[in-house]
Motif scaffolding. Structure first.
Motif: not given
Length: 208
Positions: A38-54
């Protein structure tokens, strides 16, 4: 669609000598695989908040191996800068793979003969997951198949910037397909992931 990309169970191989097979995936293993994916996918779509939390959650997951937790900390520190965080995510995948290889009993992905998807967008997401699973395990088949199906649907009326980013992605994918070592593949996957983020931003597939 992203949730559907995590449906594979990464099964442990049967023990040698005819012994009973081990459980498919220990709970901790499944948990940190899902967090990393999920972290990889969050980075792919620029979901910075989600990526940070994950990344922070993975870094704090005591069931995850310590090298993976350290890799997640490095990812968390680079979130928000696609050109810097994407290589760290790729190296996180190599951390997983190195541990699997060192242990001699890494996960064995299954149901990876064909990239599923009911439409081009869903197939694009699933292809990214195939390449990721191949890099993490590491396994040749899902990695190569994911790359083959990874190019996104780009409509003729899309902005020139989107077409340019898609062309850049195509170039990185071709290089990754030709790479022979897993370290080189990881480096190139970092470029692929950064270009995904760029393309999604230009196409306004962005979550901040």
């Amino acid at each position: 669609m992203i949730a559907g990309a995590l449906v594979w169970l990464v099964a442990a191989p049967a023990a040698a000598g005819g012994k009973e097979a081990e459980p498919e995936v220990p709970v901790g293993m499944a948990g940190h695989f899902q967090q990393a994916s999920l972290l990889m996918l969050a980075v792919a779509v620029n979901d910075d908040r989600g990526a940070k939390d994950l990344a922070k959650d993975l870094a704090g997951n005591k069931a995850a191996p310590s090298p993976l937790r350290e890799a997640a900390k490095r990812v968390a520190g680079k979130v928000g800068k696609a050109e810097k965080v994407s290589p760290e995510v790729a190296q996180l995948a190599r951390t997983c793979a190195n541990c699997h290889l060192a242990g001699g009993h890494g996960p064995q992905p299954h149901d990876t003969a064909v990239v599923p998807g009911d439409d081009p967008t869903e197939k694009h997401i699933m292809a990214a997951m195939f390449a990721w699973i191949g890099l993490v395990t590491p396994q040749e088949q899902p990695f190569r198949l994911g790359l083959q199906e990874l190019l996104p649907p780009v409509f003729i009326e899309s902005d020139a910037e989107v077409h340019e980013a898609a062309d850049t992605l195509r170039g990185w994918v071709e290089e990754a397909e030709q790479a022979s070592s897993w370290d080189e593949r990881a480096d190139l996957f970092g470029h692929v992931l950064a270009t995904c983020a760029e393309c999604h931003e230009r196409a306004r597939v962005v979550s901040r």
